[in-house]
Design a protein around this motif. Structure first.
Motif, PDB file in Angstrom:
ATOM      1  N   ALA A   3       8.291   3.453  -6.277  1.00  8.74           N
ATOM      2  CA  ALA A   3       9.020   2.488  -6.379  1.00  8.74           C
ATOM      3  C   ALA A   3       8.724   1.145  -5.204  1.00  8.74           C
ATOM      4  N   PHE A   4       9.391  -0.016  -5.440  1.00 12.67           N
ATOM      5  CA  PHE A   4       9.123  -1.073  -4.565  1.00 12.67           C
ATOM      6  C   PHE A   4      10.050  -0.809  -3.319  1.00 12.67           C
ATOM      7  N   ILE A   5       9.234  -0.552  -2.336  1.00 13.90           N
ATOM      8  CA  ILE A   5      10.238  -0.349  -0.915  1.00 13.90           C
ATOM      9  C   ILE A   5       9.696  -1.303   0.042  1.00 13.90           C
ATOM     10  N   ASP A   6      10.763  -1.924   0.469  1.00 12.33           N
ATOM     11  CA  ASP A   6      10.310  -3.139   1.659  1.00 12.33           C
ATOM     12  C   ASP A   6      11.315  -2.739   2.946  1.00 12.33           C
ATOM     13  N   ILE A   7      10.817  -2.306   4.096  1.00 10.96           N
ATOM     14  CA  ILE A   7      11.472  -2.075   5.090  1.00 10.96           C
ATOM     15  C   ILE A   7      11.561  -3.181   5.985  1.00 10.96           C
ATOM     16  N   ARG A   8      12.617  -3.783   6.172  1.00 12.00           N
ATOM     17  CA  ARG A   8      12.556  -5.008   7.132  1.00 12.00           C
ATOM     18  C   ARG A   8      13.106  -4.992   8.706  1.00 12.00           C
ATOM     19  N   ILE A   9      13.180  -3.780   9.283  1.00 14.52           N
ATOM     20  CA  ILE A   9      13.776  -3.622  10.540  1.00 14.52           C
ATOM     21  C   ILE A   9      12.518  -2.922  11.215  1.00 14.52           C
ATOM     22  N   ILE A  67      19.725  -3.047  -2.002  1.00 17.01           N
ATOM     23  CA  ILE A  67      19.378  -3.071  -0.828  1.00 17.01           C
ATOM     24  C   ILE A  67      20.219  -1.936   0.152  1.00 17.01           C
ATOM     25  N   ILE A  68      19.689  -1.818   1.209  1.00 17.12           N
ATOM     26  CA  ILE A  68      20.262  -0.811   2.312  1.00 17.12           C
ATOM     27  C   ILE A  68      20.540  -1.857   3.385  1.00 17.12           C
ATOM     28  N   THR A  69      21.888  -1.954   3.885  1.00 12.04           N
ATOM     29  CA  THR A  69      21.946  -2.854   5.118  1.00 12.04           C
ATOM     30  C   THR A  69      22.173  -2.175   6.257  1.00 12.04           C
ATOM     31  N   THR A  70      21.890  -3.144   7.399  1.00 11.36           N
ATOM     32  CA  THR A  70      21.937  -2.497   8.597  1.00 11.36           C
ATOM     33  C   THR A  70      23.428  -1.617   8.879  1.00 11.36           C
ATOM     34  N   LYS A 102      22.873  -6.778   8.095  1.00  5.86           N
ATOM     35  CA  LYS A 102      21.580  -7.349   7.727  1.00  5.86           C
ATOM     36  C   LYS A 102      21.062  -6.694   6.822  1.00  5.86           C
ATOM     37  N   ILE A 103      19.916  -6.797   6.082  1.00  5.75           N
ATOM     38  CA  ILE A 103      18.971  -6.110   5.244  1.00  5.75           C
ATOM     39  C   ILE A 103      18.324  -5.105   5.903  1.00  5.75           C
TER      40      ILE A 103
END
Length: 320
Positions: A314-320, A36-39, A27-28
């Protein structure tokens, strides 16, 4: 080049996930500008770090969560670094990679086959290993491009560091000893009574010394006994002494006498004449090493500051 070599070796030792690591549903984990950095990436790197830091033990939940966040932060920084690398058009040629690998082989005195075996043991193909080296060298090039002009070490900086860390530039400490030995004749079969008689003479000498008799006067008194010798033993580092001698002088101050030291050759008494903390290396012999060390420290500090600025913008969106 030494800094590059350290990075390459660090990559070799820490940069691979354990072979057979279970693939997880990807997942992202975070969005970093257009990347993107994936799980899957996160868990793979986390498994590697766990192998290094946990060494098979179960981490407490809070410690595990902190380590996971550290790994994610590192992946975010790496993503930003590689984006900047692409923007600047920095590249590493195959020839540069081959030269770096040759340096690793030369500095560590290993063959290419041995290196490939080590890489394989870490769960990497050699192509994957080369790619990791490429990214490390790119990072080094980026540091040179972005922060090198802000790094400067003066001769005064080097001298100040030398003075403040003077103890780090001492040679090995030494001790100077005198000795008195009551030898047991070699090749002779002595009765317990005969050995005991030699031991008693040695104890008498030790008692005289304890009462304040001069060491060399005591040696003269017993010099007519068969097998009695003594005098200046010399100056030694602790590693050069036998274990029994090193134990005997541990904690003694200048001028003090050891207990009786018994070994198969005879009965020894040592006098600690002096302890020397070790000679200070000449400034001229270490100044270039210090300069390189300070430059590397400054480069890393400036790079961290630059990286923090990069992350801030930077635009950084952490999703976990």
């Amino acid at each position: 080049m030494k800094m590059i070599l350290r990075l390459l070796l660090l990559t070799l030792l820490l940069g691979a996930a354990p072979a057979g690591a279970a693939e997880v549903l990807s997942k992202i984990a975070a969005v970093v500008n257009d990347d993107i950095i994936t799980t899957y990436q996160l868990e793979k790197e986390l498994a590697t770090q766990m192998a290094v830091e946990a060494r098979g033990r179960n981490l407490p939940a809070a410690e595990y969560a902190g380590l996971r966040r550290e790994v994610l932060d590192r992946l975010i920084e790496e993503s930003l670094v590689m984006q900047r690398v692409r923007n600047l058009g920095l590249a590493v040629s195959d020839a540069e990679l081959d030269e770096a690998i040759a340096d690793v082989l030369r500095q560590n005195q290993i063959s290419r086959d041995q290196l490939q075996q080590a890489v394989s043991a870490q769960g990497l193909t050699f192509d994957e290993y080369r790619e990791r080296l490429r990214r490390q060298i790119l990072r080094f090039k980026l540091i040179g491009h972005e922060v090198q002009s802000k790094v400067e070490v003066s001769t005064q900086d080097v001298r100040d560091y030398f003075r403040e860390h003077i103890e780090e530039y001492r040679g090995d400490p030494t001790v100077t000893l005198s000795y008195l030995v009551f030898s047991i004749p070699s090749g002779a079969t002595l009765t317990n009574t005969q050995v005991q008689a030699i031991r008693e003479r040695a104890r008498e000498a030790l008692a005289l010394l304890r009462q304040g008799e001069d060491f060399y006067s005591t040696l003269f008194i017993y010099s007519t006994d068969p097998g009695v010798e003594g005098g200046n033993l010399g100056t030694f580092t602790e590693e050069e002494l036998s274990s029994s001698f090193a134990r005997a002088i541990a904690g003694l101050e200048d001028g003090q006498i050891t207990e009786l030291i018994e070994n198969p050759e005879g009965f020894y008494i040592l006098k600690l004449e002096s302890r020397n903390p070790g000679p200070i290396r000449q400034f001229d012999t270490v100044k270039e090493d210090i300069r390189r060390q300070l430059l590397e420290q400054q480069r890393e500090t400036r790079f961290r500051e630059w990286s923090a600025g990069l992350k801030k913008d930077a635009f950084i969106d952490i999703r976990i």
